[in-house]
Design an enzyme around this catalytic site. Sequence first.
Site, PDB file in Angstrom:
ATOM      1  N   GLY A 186      16.862 -35.700   9.080  1.00 21.81           N
ATOM      2  CA  GLY A 186      17.633 -36.063  10.257  1.00 21.81           C
ATOM      3  C   GLY A 186      17.741 -37.562  10.458  1.00 21.81           C
ATOM      4  O   GLY A 186      18.762 -38.064  10.907  1.00 21.81           O
ATOM      5  N   HIS A 187      16.686 -38.273  10.156  1.00 21.26           N
ATOM      6  CA  HIS A 187      16.713 -39.741  10.206  1.00 21.26           C
ATOM      7  C   HIS A 187      16.239 -40.248   8.861  1.00 21.26           C
ATOM      8  O   HIS A 187      15.076 -40.140   8.511  1.00 21.26           O
ATOM      9  CB  HIS A 187      15.824 -40.270  11.318  1.00 21.26           C
ATOM     10  CG  HIS A 187      16.057 -41.726  11.649  1.00 21.26           C
ATOM     11  ND1 HIS A 187      16.187 -42.700  10.681  1.00 21.26           N
ATOM     12  CD2 HIS A 187      16.199 -42.373  12.844  1.00 21.26           C
ATOM     13  CE1 HIS A 187      16.396 -43.875  11.263  1.00 21.26           C
ATOM     14  NE2 HIS A 187      16.411 -43.699  12.572  1.00 21.26           N
ATOM     15  N   HIS A 193      24.991 -42.600  13.512  1.00 26.30           N
ATOM     16  CA  HIS A 193      23.909 -43.483  13.960  1.00 26.30           C
ATOM     17  C   HIS A 193      23.754 -44.619  12.953  1.00 26.30           C
ATOM     18  O   HIS A 193      23.518 -44.391  11.769  1.00 26.30           O
ATOM     19  CB  HIS A 193      22.624 -42.661  14.054  1.00 26.30           C
ATOM     20  CG  HIS A 193      21.471 -43.376  14.655  1.00 26.30           C
ATOM     21  ND1 HIS A 193      20.647 -44.204  13.923  1.00 26.30           N
ATOM     22  CD2 HIS A 193      20.987 -43.391  15.928  1.00 26.30           C
ATOM     23  CE1 HIS A 193      19.700 -44.682  14.699  1.00 26.30           C
ATOM     24  NE2 HIS A 193      19.883 -44.214  15.929  1.00 26.30           N
ATOM     25  N   GLU A 205      24.074 -44.652  19.545  1.00 29.69           N
ATOM     26  CA  GLU A 205      23.698 -45.831  18.755  1.00 29.69           C
ATOM     27  C   GLU A 205      24.454 -45.862  17.437  1.00 29.69           C
ATOM     28  O   GLU A 205      23.889 -46.090  16.376  1.00 29.69           O
ATOM     29  CB  GLU A 205      22.185 -45.835  18.493  1.00 29.69           C
ATOM     30  CG  GLU A 205      21.331 -45.764  19.742  1.00 29.69           C
ATOM     31  CD  GLU A 205      19.848 -45.756  19.476  1.00 29.69           C
ATOM     32  OE1 GLU A 205      19.103 -46.381  20.233  1.00 29.69           O
ATOM     33  OE2 GLU A 205      19.434 -45.116  18.476  1.00 29.69           O
ATOM     34  N   GLU A 249      22.404 -52.490  17.758  1.00 26.25           N
ATOM     35  CA  GLU A 249      20.954 -52.395  17.718  1.00 26.25           C
ATOM     36  C   GLU A 249      20.360 -53.361  16.693  1.00 26.25           C
ATOM     37  O   GLU A 249      20.876 -53.510  15.582  1.00 26.25           O
ATOM     38  CB  GLU A 249      20.541 -50.957  17.387  1.00 26.25           C
ATOM     39  CG  GLU A 249      19.056 -50.722  17.446  1.00 26.25           C
ATOM     40  CD  GLU A 249      18.664 -49.285  17.127  1.00 26.25           C
ATOM     41  OE1 GLU A 249      17.483 -49.060  16.820  1.00 26.25           O
ATOM     42  OE2 GLU A 249      19.537 -48.397  17.182  1.00 26.25           O
ATOM     43  N   CYS A 298      17.699 -53.020  14.939  1.00 23.02           N
ATOM     44  CA  CYS A 298      17.316 -52.275  13.731  1.00 23.02           C
ATOM     45  C   CYS A 298      18.497 -52.092  12.787  1.00 23.02           C
ATOM     46  O   CYS A 298      18.328 -52.081  11.562  1.00 23.02           O
ATOM     47  CB  CYS A 298      16.749 -50.907  14.104  1.00 23.02           C
ATOM     48  SG  CYS A 298      15.040 -50.927  14.676  1.00 23.02           S
ATOM     49  N   CYS A 304      11.220 -49.370  18.222  1.00 20.18           N
ATOM     50  CA  CYS A 304      11.453 -49.504  16.786  1.00 20.18           C
ATOM     51  C   CYS A 304      11.874 -50.918  16.404  1.00 20.18           C
ATOM     52  O   CYS A 304      11.533 -51.397  15.320  1.00 20.18           O
ATOM     53  CB  CYS A 304      12.495 -48.495  16.327  1.00 20.18           C
ATOM     54  SG  CYS A 304      14.026 -48.521  17.288  1.00 20.18           S
ATOM     55  N   CYS A 305      12.615 -51.606  17.271  1.00 19.94           N
ATOM     56  CA  CYS A 305      13.159 -52.911  16.913  1.00 19.94           C
ATOM     57  C   CYS A 305      12.096 -54.006  16.786  1.00 19.94           C
ATOM     58  O   CYS A 305      12.093 -54.740  15.792  1.00 19.94           O
ATOM     59  CB  CYS A 305      14.248 -53.320  17.901  1.00 19.94           C
ATOM     60  SG  CYS A 305      15.704 -52.228  17.864  1.00 19.94           S
TER      61      CYS A 305
END
Length: 668
Positions: free
Chosen positions: A206-207, A271, A323, A339, A341, A414-415
């Site tokens: 999924g990611h 995303h 995002e 973002e 990231c 996360c960033c």
Amino acid sequence: MKKLSSVLFMLLSVPVFAQQQDYPIQPVAFTSVKLSDKFWNSRIETNRTVTIPASFERCKATGRVKNFEMAAAGKGKFCTTYPFDDTDIYKTVEGASYSLALHPDKKLEAYLDSMITIVGKAQEPDGYLYTSRTIDPLHPGSWAGPERWVLEQENSHELYNAGHMYEGAVAHYMATGKRNFLNIALKNADLLVKTFGPNKRHVAPGHEVVEMGLVKLYRITGKKEYLDLAKFFIDERGKKKYNTKSKSAWENGVYWQDDKPVIAQDEAEGHAVRAMYLYSGMADVAALTGDKDYLAAIDKIWNNMVGKKMYVQGSIGAVGDGERFGANYELPNTTAYNETCAAIGNVYWNQRMFLLHGDAKYIDVMEKTLYNGLISGVGLDGKSFFYTNAMQITDAFNHPDIERERAGWFTCSCCPTNVARLMPSIPGYVYAQNGKDVFVNLFISGTGNLKVDGKSLQIVQQNNYPWDGGLAFTVNPASSLAANLKIRIPGWAQNEAVPSDLYGYQQASDKKVEIKLNGKPASYAMQNGYAVLSRKWKKGDKVEVNLPMEVRRVTANEKLADDNNKVALQRGPLMYCAEWKDNNGKASNIILPQTSTFTAQYQPQLLNGVMTLSAPIKAVDVDDNGQNIVTRNATLTAIPYYSWANRGKGEMMVWFPQAVKSVDLLAK
């Protein structure tokens, strides 16, 4: 700690034996490049002394460390918000490991060992490592799903966590030679090999990021099962049944880059961070397997992103809802998401595209992102961050989801931890090599040590980039050496704002790049954006390059509605903005006439030292009674985009009208 040279030998010796093919161009390792650069050294040192310690402290204070401790004990309640919070520890360990490789630090090394011990105790006997489930397997978080892997294609992030763990473990092994974290990662990866694959469990992560992590483990171990699994995960995309008629990116699979097989995809979609990690993984696998279908797909996707879906300062992911990338030419300013990231992922992907193709256009995009849309994500103090990177902040358009101030941490953080791992790796993007071809990609002062034809070659860079376009390179081979020195001539120095028609310069410049060899005009050929100097190099040979540092007005493709009849400002690799602090409390009332000329001035006391731009402008004001609009003469002061929001909250603009064509009245 073992000597780093021996560690790198261990790292490189296995993949050389195991790999039949790889990227045709190889980066020069960050450990072989010692920087003396004022611009980047200060940032990397701040990352080492402020960002990384702050990240570890916040991981502890917010319960991320406690989650691992409770998983080891098998009791408690997951105490943070997201199951991927585990990765903030992995990414900080990765950044700390890179930093450790450059700055040996016994105290930091011992702290990493203690953190790795905590992580290892949370690992289940078969290698599974995912605190959201292990703490209380009968009552996992809603994102985790009732059983292992059942929600992996949606939001469990089990494989995402694994991917970041692998990258952190490889970095730690590279820096220290220790296997304590690597063994944890390998045990987990072996579980994945047993669980997923043909005739086993099928899933499209999924990611994405596990694909990149598995490739790194393959390079360390030579174990082909890891590379095969990375390719398997990529090839699983496009097999799930979605509602293809739905316009929802979640319902039709676009959000996950899962609406069609990867080799059939031709747009940057969904995303943005997931997308960057997928395309980077595809590049890795294409390089290592020779998969030409992957290569054809990412070439098309790159052209789409750079030609239709990238902001002028190198940021991507325009739409906050998800995002994600929007439609072609959907690049609004007032709601720009961008973002941090995603910018980091954009650097990873463009580096890989360069290693595949050897074309300077990929480094041009990488440089634009590095100097603008990426470092804007971290404050000058090293401990305040933007999750999103705005393009416009005005009182009239104060969207609640657009950040006006930097924050020390986020619920989804996360960033900051991604910044912590990216910064110390910057030296590894400066040089690359293919046989006798030596590429100079970034202009960062320091010393690079290479091997060409078995001979040592040292390159010393001296410059004041990005403020000045004068570049000097001293070439020091151990003995007379035939080589092709390829120095990138940025697109911005060749009347190309970006390598597409998405942005351009309002007026072409007639200023030429000047290149000298040992004080005399050099003979060179241009090839794929590089000035190629081919000769037998002798110790002390000096190449001088002068890049014209003019202030350029950037215009946008007419399909970018928000930017019509406006200009942005660029000088060298830097994009500029106007901030309230320097412009009488406002930035949204500026008209920048075509006749205005600019003065550039370096101000060492401002924002840790920046080159400002000033020009005569018109400013539009409303009188005290709110009945009359007044236009007055004023002076614009513009600062580098990356440096905004370090002096409080207020307006900021990147795009400026050159004339007023109409007025919209907004009541407040």
